[in-house]
Each structure stands twice: as C-alpha cells, then as structure tokens.
Design a protein around this motif. Structure first.
Motif, short mmCIF file in Angstrom:
data_model
loop_
_atom_site.label_atom_id
_atom_site.label_comp_id
_atom_site.label_asym_id
_atom_site.label_seq_id
_atom_site.Cartn_x
_atom_site.Cartn_y
_atom_site.Cartn_z
N ASN A 264 -31.17 -9.80 2.91
CA ASN A 264 -29.96 -10.38 3.49
C ASN A 264 -30.29 -11.29 4.68
O ASN A 264 -29.70 -12.35 4.83
CB ASN A 264 -28.98 -9.29 3.91
CG ASN A 264 -28.42 -8.53 2.74
OD1 ASN A 264 -28.35 -9.06 1.64
ND2 ASN A 264 -28.04 -7.30 2.96
N SER A 265 -31.22 -10.86 5.51
CA SER A 265 -31.62 -11.68 6.65
C SER A 265 -32.30 -12.96 6.18
O SER A 265 -32.04 -14.04 6.73
CB SER A 265 -32.58 -10.90 7.55
OG SER A 265 -31.93 -9.79 8.11
N MET B 101 -25.61 1.99 -0.61
CA MET B 101 -27.04 2.01 -0.39
C MET B 101 -27.59 0.59 -0.46
O MET B 101 -27.28 -0.16 -1.38
CB MET B 101 -27.71 2.87 -1.47
CG MET B 101 -29.20 2.93 -1.32
SD MET B 101 -29.97 4.07 -2.46
CE MET B 101 -30.42 2.96 -3.76
N ASN B 102 -28.39 0.23 0.50
CA ASN B 102 -28.99 -1.09 0.53
C ASN B 102 -30.42 -0.98 0.01
O ASN B 102 -31.31 -0.46 0.68
CB ASN B 102 -28.96 -1.64 1.96
CG ASN B 102 -29.33 -3.10 1.99
OD1 ASN B 102 -29.77 -3.66 1.00
ND2 ASN B 102 -29.15 -3.71 3.14
N LEU B 103 -30.64 -1.47 -1.19
CA LEU B 103 -31.92 -1.36 -1.87
C LEU B 103 -33.05 -2.07 -1.11
O LEU B 103 -34.18 -1.61 -1.09
CB LEU B 103 -31.79 -1.92 -3.29
CG LEU B 103 -33.03 -1.89 -4.16
CD1 LEU B 103 -33.45 -0.44 -4.43
CD2 LEU B 103 -32.77 -2.60 -5.47
N PHE B 104 -32.74 -3.18 -0.48
CA PHE B 104 -33.78 -3.99 0.14
C PHE B 104 -33.92 -3.76 1.65
O PHE B 104 -34.71 -4.41 2.30
CB PHE B 104 -33.51 -5.47 -0.12
CG PHE B 104 -33.40 -5.79 -1.58
CD1 PHE B 104 -34.49 -5.67 -2.41
CD2 PHE B 104 -32.20 -6.22 -2.12
CE1 PHE B 104 -34.39 -5.97 -3.75
CE2 PHE B 104 -32.09 -6.52 -3.46
CZ PHE B 104 -33.20 -6.38 -4.28
N GLY B 105 -33.14 -2.87 2.22
CA GLY B 105 -33.26 -2.56 3.63
C GLY B 105 -32.79 -3.68 4.55
O GLY B 105 -33.15 -3.71 5.71
N GLY B 106 -32.02 -4.61 4.08
CA GLY B 106 -31.48 -5.68 4.91
C GLY B 106 -32.38 -6.89 5.04
O GLY B 106 -31.95 -7.93 5.54
N THR B 107 -33.63 -6.77 4.64
CA THR B 107 -34.55 -7.89 4.77
C THR B 107 -34.13 -9.08 3.93
O THR B 107 -34.13 -10.22 4.40
CB THR B 107 -35.98 -7.47 4.38
OG1 THR B 107 -36.34 -6.34 5.17
CG2 THR B 107 -36.97 -8.58 4.60
N LYS C 268 -41.39 -10.36 -1.20
CA LYS C 268 -40.56 -9.15 -1.35
C LYS C 268 -40.36 -8.82 -2.82
O LYS C 268 -40.46 -7.66 -3.23
CB LYS C 268 -39.20 -9.34 -0.68
CG LYS C 268 -39.24 -9.20 0.80
CD LYS C 268 -39.56 -7.77 1.13
CE LYS C 268 -39.24 -7.43 2.54
NZ LYS C 268 -39.64 -6.08 2.87
#
Length: 130
Positions: free
Chosen positions: A9-10, A1-7, A118
């Motif tokens: 990471n980007s 599960m990605n807690l931050f929705g990929g944002t 964020k």
C-alpha cells in the motif's frame, strides 16, 4: 487481515505520487512556449493525504445508518504563480523540468523494483522456497 503488511500500500501511494508528478512535468514541458503559462509542481504530502482520505467509508449494518465516505481533498498539484522567467510571462525552465523528469523516473523505477521484489518473495514462499 492485511496480507502484505502495508508495504504494498505504501509503495502504491508512492507510485501514485510519481505518476502524478510525471504528468505534471510533462504538462510543463508541453507548455514551454505558451505565453503566461506558470509551472506546476506536486506536493507529496498532499497526494499522500488525499490517497489516505479517499479510502475511508462507513460500514452500514442497518438501513437506518447514514452512508458516508470522505472524498479526497486537493490533488496535491499547485501552480507557481509568482515566478516569471521570460518576457512572454512563461515560467517553464526546460533544463529544470528535464532534471525533475530524470529524478522522478529514477524514483518511479526504484519503487517498481521494490514492488517486483515483494512479489518475487511472495512467489518464493508460495512455491515452498523452490
């Protein structure tokens, strides 16, 4: 599960690019008087691809499975070999490098502000909107 929705990471990849670009610009400025020094620059596309590649690895569920991981490719830094601006062969244009540094600093600070936003949002959610 990605807690931050990929944002996050980007944004992290963008910060990696900005950091590498800043180091490259600083190296160019430091070598402004070095004979035959050719300016270097960074390709965002190559840095982005390199970061993505370095995260892939195998999930071994049995000792007979091969362990592998993909190493990052090129660093994204390239040299401008065909450009000469001074008689000693040095290709550093100090005005252009300072402009690139200012632009990169603005880019980096914008990314940091977005990451902070964020985290502030997550902090508000954790505290229940208080």
């Amino acid at each position: 599960m990605n807690l931050f929705g990929g944002t996050i990471n980007s944004l992290e990849r963008g910060l990696t690019y900005a950091t590498l670009k800043n180091k490259t610009i600083a190296q160019n400025i430091a070598n402004v008087d070095t004979p035959n020094y050719k300016t270097k620059d960074v390709s965002f596309k190559d840095v982005f691809a390199d970061v993505n590649k370095s995260t892939i690895s195998a999930n071994r569920t049995d000792v007979r499975h091969y362990d592998f991981h993909i190493e990052g490719g090129k660093s994204g830094v390239y040299s401008n070999e065909n450009f000469r601006s001074r008689p000693n062969g040095n290709a550093v244009n100090m005005d252009a490098e300072q402009a690139k540094l200012a632009e990169n600093t603005i880019y980096y600070n914008a990314l940091i502000e977005r990451v902070n936003g964020k985290f502030r949002t997550l902090n508000t959610v954790i505290k229940g909107g208080k």
